[in-house]
Design an enzyme around this catalytic site. Structure first.
Site, PDB file in Angstrom:
ATOM      1  N   ASP A 298      37.793  52.122  38.930  1.00  0.00           N
ATOM      2  CA  ASP A 298      36.921  52.501  40.054  1.00  0.00           C
ATOM      3  C   ASP A 298      35.756  51.526  40.166  1.00  0.00           C
ATOM      4  O   ASP A 298      35.360  51.122  41.270  1.00  0.00           O
ATOM      5  CB  ASP A 298      36.346  53.915  39.859  1.00  0.00           C
ATOM      6  CG  ASP A 298      37.427  54.966  39.737  1.00  0.00           C
ATOM      7  OD1 ASP A 298      38.536  54.746  40.258  1.00  0.00           O
ATOM      8  OD2 ASP A 298      37.156  56.018  39.120  1.00  0.00           O
TER       9      ASP A 298
HETATM   10  P1  ADP Z   1      42.165  51.746  35.534  1.00  0.00           P
HETATM   11  O1  ADP Z   1      40.840  52.224  35.048  1.00  0.00           O
HETATM   12  O2  ADP Z   1      42.445  52.099  36.945  1.00  0.00           O
HETATM   13  O3  ADP Z   1      43.299  52.064  34.583  1.00  0.00           O
HETATM   14  P2  ADP Z   1      42.278  49.057  34.410  1.00  0.00           P
HETATM   15  O4  ADP Z   1      42.552  49.711  33.097  1.00  0.00           O
HETATM   16  O5  ADP Z   1      43.271  48.057  34.899  1.00  0.00           O
HETATM   17  O6  ADP Z   1      42.055  50.143  35.581  1.00  0.00           O
HETATM   18  O7  ADP Z   1      40.852  48.370  34.302  1.00  0.00           O
HETATM   19  C1  ADP Z   1      40.207  47.834  35.430  1.00  0.00           C
HETATM   20  C2  ADP Z   1      39.357  46.653  35.019  1.00  0.00           C
HETATM   21  O8  ADP Z   1      38.475  47.051  33.973  1.00  0.00           O
HETATM   22  C3  ADP Z   1      40.124  45.480  34.460  1.00  0.00           C
HETATM   23  O9  ADP Z   1      40.619  44.625  35.474  1.00  0.00           O
HETATM   24  C4  ADP Z   1      39.044  44.801  33.642  1.00  0.00           C
HETATM   25  O10 ADP Z   1      38.183  44.073  34.482  1.00  0.00           O
HETATM   26  C5  ADP Z   1      38.268  45.972  33.092  1.00  0.00           C
HETATM   27  N1  ADP Z   1      38.755  46.319  31.751  1.00  0.00           N
HETATM   28  C6  ADP Z   1      39.558  47.335  31.383  1.00  0.00           C
HETATM   29  N2  ADP Z   1      39.761  47.352  30.046  1.00  0.00           N
HETATM   30  C7  ADP Z   1      39.052  46.302  29.551  1.00  0.00           C
HETATM   31  C8  ADP Z   1      38.810  45.754  28.242  1.00  0.00           C
HETATM   32  N3  ADP Z   1      39.350  46.291  27.146  1.00  0.00           N
HETATM   33  N4  ADP Z   1      38.021  44.661  28.145  1.00  0.00           N
HETATM   34  C9  ADP Z   1      37.444  44.107  29.237  1.00  0.00           C
HETATM   35  N5  ADP Z   1      37.615  44.567  30.475  1.00  0.00           N
HETATM   36  C10 ADP Z   1      38.412  45.642  30.645  1.00  0.00           C
HETATM   37 MG    MG Z   2      42.223  53.306  38.552  1.00  0.00          MG
END
Ligand code: ADP
Ligand code: MG
Ligand code: MG
Length: 343
Positions: A298
């Site tokens: 988000d």
């Molecule tokens: P969602 O919360 O919808 O599952 P994601 O897990 O793909 O979405 O995370 C969205 C964004 O958050 C990623 O593109 C990245 O920028 C950041 N992010 C998520 N996990 C990490 C992490 N372990 N380290 C750094 N950035 C992260």
């Molecule tokens: Mg999401």
């Protein structure tokens, strides 16, 4: 009026608990997932209050994104609509929106309760969401055309919808999507959870022609691929291309599809160059920098949208999304750093 972004979604209060491994086992939940509360989950909310240390934070996917976008934009840039009850939870949400610079224009259902989401954090930073929609399901289309809301829609450049809206009375958001697309606005849809493309694929097909930007994470993209018989569901550039090339009601702008993948690279495919996907590396956060990943996606969308309405290049938009997501992961729940830091 300067409001350039108008977001719509289910306004929820997040009830966040840590070390939730036992709860995951008891309620048969996955560590990283998002589900709607069924009868088997009904007791979880009371159990949380009774037996756990609950941190209450403002939640709701699109509302989080609205607050994220407001973080990177000047005051009076972002508005949010959804439906709440006339209870204390709604007041808590209003206070957070006020603090974070989002103008909320809630439809209020008298005598009803505001929606809530149990956020179960396990093994440090996995997050499992169990949502009870309550009044958030009752958003009526007439609300969009009411005297307070209609001018906000008409002044907005970008309309952002969370995928959860497609699960109940989807015609409300599909009709809004069609209308704003015909009015030349940029319509952005987030797929929001794997169960949306898994169980509401028809509704996605119906709204997709109006969508200029579609955002998902890797699990949602994979679920979309599986629902649509894609031969290579874990190949993110290939899946993003397939979504980008879904029928579109207008020719411009070409649809952009963005797939985030946690700490892995983000993929972007534009319909005008479907065979040249772009990948954007993510700087993985160190274990000790991660508080929880609730709302990372988000926050990414919020940063992306903020940069997008500021007419930054698409590369800068993605980078702003990554930076805001990293900030959100470093705070408890869907929150950002205050006092504000430049992003
Ligand atoms: P969602 O919360 O919808 O599952 P994601 O897990 O793909 O979405 O995370 C969205 C964004 O958050 C990623 O593109 C990245 O920028 C950041 N992010 C998520 N996990 C990490 C992490 N372990 N380290 C750094 N950035 C992260
Ligand atoms: Mg999401
Ligand atoms: Mg994720």
């Amino acid at each position: 009026m300067s409001y350039s972004i108008f977001c719509v979604g289910h306004p929820l209060i997040d009830m966040q608990v840590r070390e939730a491994e036992d709860l995951l086992a008891k309620y048969k939940l996955n560590a990283n997932d998002a589900v709607l509360a069924g009868v088997e989950h009904e007791s979880i909310y009371e159990e949380l209050v009774r037996e756990h240390q609950v941190v209450y934070v403002a939640g709701g996917a699109a509302q989080n994104t609205a607050r994220g976008a407001a973080y990177v934009l000047p005051p009076n840039s972002v508005a949010f609509a959804g439906c709440v009850g006339d209870d204390d939870l709604a007041e808590q949400l209003r206070a957070v929106n006020r603090h974070d610079g989002v103008l909320d224009v809630y439809q209020v259902k008298k005598g009803q309760k505001t929606g809530a989401c149990a956020v179960l954090i396990s093994n440090g930073h996995h997050r499992s969401l169990v949502t009870t929609r309550r009044s958030s399901n009752d958003l009526d289309e007439e609300h969009f055309w009411s005297p307070t809301v209609a001018p906000l829609i008409s002044s907005a450049k970008v309309i952002y919808l969370e995928g959860f809206l497609l699960t109940f009375r989807p015609e409300v958001s599909i009709s809004l999507g069609k209308k704003v697309s015909e009015d030349g606005k940029i319509l952005v849809l987030n797929l929001s959870a794997p169960y949306i493309p898994r169980s509401y694929n028809t509704q996605i097909q119906e709204i997709a022609p109006y969508c200029d930007i579609i955002i998902s994470n890797e699990a949602e993209a994979e679920a979309w691929a599986a629902s649509n018989g894609h031969p290579d569901p874990t190949n993110m550039p290939a899946v993003a291309k397939a979504i980008a090339l879904l029928p579109k009601a207008n020719d411009t702008p070409p649809r952009i599809v963005i797939v985030t993948h946690g700490a892995h690279s983000t993929t972007l495919v534009s319909a005008d160059a479907p065979d040249t996907p772009k990948t954007y590396p993510v700087q993985p956060l160190k274990e000790e920098e991660i508080v929880d990943t609730n709302a990372a996606g988000d926050a990414f969308s919020g940063g992306f949208l903020g940069a997008y309405v500021s007419e930054k290049s698409i590369d800068v938009c993605i980078q702003t999304g990554h930076r805001l997501a990293a900030m959100c992961i470093g705070q408890e729940g869907p929150q950002f750093k205050w006092p504000k830091v430049k992003i």
